[in-house]
Design a protein around this motif. Structure first.
Motif, PDB file in Angstrom:
ATOM      1  N   ALA A   1       0.821  -1.220   0.000  1.00 45.27           N
ATOM      2  CA  ALA A   1       0.000   0.000   0.000  1.00 45.27           C
ATOM      3  C   ALA A   1       0.850   1.263   0.000  1.00 45.27           C
ATOM      4  O   ALA A   1       0.494   2.273  -0.624  1.00 45.27           O
ATOM      5  CB  ALA A   1      -0.934  -0.018   1.216  1.00 45.27           C
TER       6      ALA A   1
ATOM      7  N   LYS B   1       7.379  -3.381  -1.332  1.00 51.98           N
ATOM      8  CA  LYS B   1       8.368  -2.338  -1.018  1.00 51.98           C
ATOM      9  C   LYS B   1       9.724  -2.951  -0.636  1.00 51.98           C
ATOM     10  O   LYS B   1       9.794  -3.794   0.263  1.00 51.98           O
ATOM     11  CB  LYS B   1       7.819  -1.491   0.134  1.00 51.98           C
ATOM     12  CG  LYS B   1       8.785  -0.483   0.678  1.00 51.98           C
ATOM     13  CD  LYS B   1       8.769   0.767  -0.148  1.00 51.98           C
ATOM     14  CE  LYS B   1       9.762   1.784   0.390  1.00 51.98           C
ATOM     15  NZ  LYS B   1      10.438   2.518  -0.671  1.00 51.98           N
TER      16      LYS B   1
ATOM     17  N   GLU C   1       2.295  -4.447   8.095  1.00 53.18           N
ATOM     18  CA  GLU C   1       2.592  -3.700   9.333  1.00 53.18           C
ATOM     19  C   GLU C   1       1.351  -2.973   9.821  1.00 53.18           C
ATOM     20  O   GLU C   1       1.055  -2.942  11.011  1.00 53.18           O
ATOM     21  CB  GLU C   1       3.736  -2.710   9.098  1.00 53.18           C
ATOM     22  CG  GLU C   1       5.062  -3.395   8.889  1.00 53.18           C
ATOM     23  CD  GLU C   1       6.208  -2.414   8.724  1.00 53.18           C
ATOM     24  OE1 GLU C   1       6.241  -1.387   9.421  1.00 53.18           O
ATOM     25  OE2 GLU C   1       7.084  -2.690   7.884  1.00 53.18           O
TER      26      GLU C   1
ATOM     27  N   SER D   1       8.824  -6.516   6.514  1.00 49.27           N
ATOM     28  CA  SER D   1       7.617  -7.264   6.130  1.00 49.27           C
ATOM     29  C   SER D   1       7.628  -7.598   4.649  1.00 49.27           C
ATOM     30  O   SER D   1       7.322  -8.708   4.234  1.00 49.27           O
ATOM     31  CB  SER D   1       6.355  -6.431   6.391  1.00 49.27           C
ATOM     32  OG  SER D   1       6.064  -6.379   7.741  1.00 49.27           O
ATOM     33  N   CYS D   2       7.936  -6.584   3.816  1.00 53.85           N
ATOM     34  CA  CYS D   2       7.723  -6.690   2.376  1.00 53.85           C
ATOM     35  C   CYS D   2       9.006  -6.914   1.588  1.00 53.85           C
ATOM     36  O   CYS D   2       8.961  -7.189   0.388  1.00 53.85           O
ATOM     37  CB  CYS D   2       7.052  -5.410   1.862  1.00 53.85           C
ATOM     38  SG  CYS D   2       5.367  -5.188   2.478  1.00 53.85           S
TER      39      CYS D   2
HETATM   40  S1  SF4 Z   1       6.649  -1.755   3.432  1.00 53.55           S
HETATM   41 FE1  SF4 Z   1       4.872  -3.115   3.574  1.00 53.55          FE
HETATM   42  S2  SF4 Z   1       4.403  -3.242   5.729  1.00 53.55           S
HETATM   43 FE2  SF4 Z   1       5.749  -1.467   5.467  1.00 53.55          FE
HETATM   44  S3  SF4 Z   1       4.384   0.319   5.230  1.00 53.55           S
HETATM   45 FE3  SF4 Z   1       4.835  -0.489   3.179  1.00 53.55          FE
HETATM   46  S4  SF4 Z   1       3.147  -1.900   2.764  1.00 53.55           S
HETATM   47 FE4  SF4 Z   1       3.159  -1.557   4.953  1.00 53.55          FE
END
Ligand code: SF4
Length: 396
Positions: A7, A94, A41, A99-100
């Motif tokens: 996102a 990302k 997150e 997380s990503c």
């Molecule tokens: S990297 Fe992933 S978990 Fe972190 S803000 Fe962006 S979408 Fe959310």
């Protein structure tokens, strides 16, 4: 086509600091796809704003020392479930995030350094067989006037060149390294067109030369080096092949990997390597998983029948014997052809993103195969091939 997208890459204010940063290339891609936005997150229930998080020793820590591994796993569960339900084959996540992140993540020192590893969500998606890339991949595959898409066409597929709105034409004989004496065989033409297809900048090479005509691996890959020097970063190879019975059928295919059985390698010609950083090239993902997934998605959306499989490149020009076909089948080969594998090696050595498409125009080893039957089969699938390439260009 559906895709899972972080996102925050679409500008949603979901970052740990409450900020947002739109990625233009991803936003443009997303505007052409059905998008499932995820933010593990954000789904974790952690407050925003809060200290940044990084991975260390397989656990996730906030900068203030709080262990938030369980929260990150909970958020990843929620995002993974949404991704799985959607059936999307592609995820754009990302880079570097705990997380990503894909293949590289922040190392837990809060200095901006990265180490090898996967984000908590990225790992799960990859395990599920979803193609996971970062915004860097989308950016690096995005064409522009400075970085047109090169398209090299094989037997009977050269008519795609007629779709190009031309800006200029280049005689192959003016290309460095291309043999002056070479003349096109039936189904090939030796004039490249620089221009655009549906407003996407391209250079189309509507024919090639082959090792079996007596040319060297350096000579048959001269078009690839030419494309690179003109700025191309993406290169689409299309070739006519034979379908190995039991592993593939006649028709269109996406090449997933290759076995070079030609006995040649363009990187063994040290005089032609001035654009190449190292000849010891990583071929573990020779055919871009991202471009393959895009091609698959386009085919599915358009209802075009396309199979996928491994290409074996042979020297030719004689077709395969039954024993050779049986051996190729046992090696896991779906397609066998007399071009492309050396060109792909050169393209990867130059750091180009490769998509391989094939038209299996005959069953490998079939007694009635001639160059004319190959051309006739190519004509039959010409319009599907065109639609597939145009669809891929649209999404880049
Ligand atoms: S990297 Fe992933 S978990 Fe972190 S803000 Fe962006 S979408 Fe959310």
């Amino acid at each position: 086509m559906r895709a899972i997208v972080s996102a925050c890459l679409l500008g949603a204010p979901v970052r740990y600091d409450g900020g947002s940063k739109l990625n233009a290339a991803v936003a443009e891609l997303a505007s052409k796809l059905e998008v499932i936005r995820v933010c593990p997150e954000g789904s974790s229930g952690l407050p925003v704003p809060r200290p940044p998080a990084e991975q260390r020793d397989g656990r996730v820590w906030l900068q203030d020392g709080t262990d938030v591994t369980l929260q990150f796993e909970h958020g990843a569960d929620i995002a993974f479930e949404a991704a799985r339900r959607s059936g999307a084959p592609l995820a754009v996540l990302k880079a570097k995030s705990p997380s990503c992140g894909v293949h590289l993540i922040y190392d837990g020192t809060y200095t901006g350094r990265v180490i090898k590893g996967e984000g908590v969500l990225a790992r799960r998606l990859e395990k599920e067989g979803i193609c996971v890339v970062t915004e860097k991949t989308v950016e690096s595959c995005k064409p522009s006037v400075e970085h047109p898409v090169a398209i090299v066409l094989g037997s009977g597929l050269g008519h795609l060149g007629q779709l190009v709105k031309p800006v200029r034409r280049i005689d192959y004989h003016d290309i460095e390294g291309f043999p002056q004496s070479a003349r096109p065989i039936a189904g090939h033409s030796f004039e490249a067109t620089v221009g655009s297809i549906d407003d996407v900048p391209v250079i189309v090479y509507p024919g090639r030369i082959h090792l079996y005509q007596g040319y060297s691996a350096a000579e048959v890959t001269s078009l690839v080096r030419h494309a690179f020097r003109l700025g191309c970063r993406d290169i689409i190879f299309a070739c006519a092949t034979g379908a190995v019975p039991g592993n593939a059928h006649k028709g269109l295919g996406i090449i997933t990997d290759q076995i070079n059985l030609t006995g040649r390698n363009p990187l063994a010609d040290w005089d032609e390597l001035r654009d190449v950083d190292t000849p010891f090239v990583d071929m573990s993902t020779a055919y871009s998983p991202y471009l393959r997934t895009i091609a698959r998605g386009v085919a599915d959306d358009l209802g075009i029948a396309v199979e996928e499989g491994v290409l074996a490149g042979v020297l030719g020009p004689s077709f395969e014997t039954p024993a050779e076909v049986a051996a190729l089948g046992k090696l896991g080969v779906s397609y066998t052809g007399m071009s492309t594998v050396n060109e792909v090696i050169m393209a990867r050595a130059l750091g180009m993103n490769v998509l391989g498409l094939t038209l299996a125009a005959n069953d490998a080893g079939a007694a009635d195969t001639t160059h004319e039957t190959v051309l006739a089969e190519a004509k039959k699938h010409g319009s599907d091939f065109e639609s597939l390439v145009r669809g891929v260009l649209h999404l880049l």
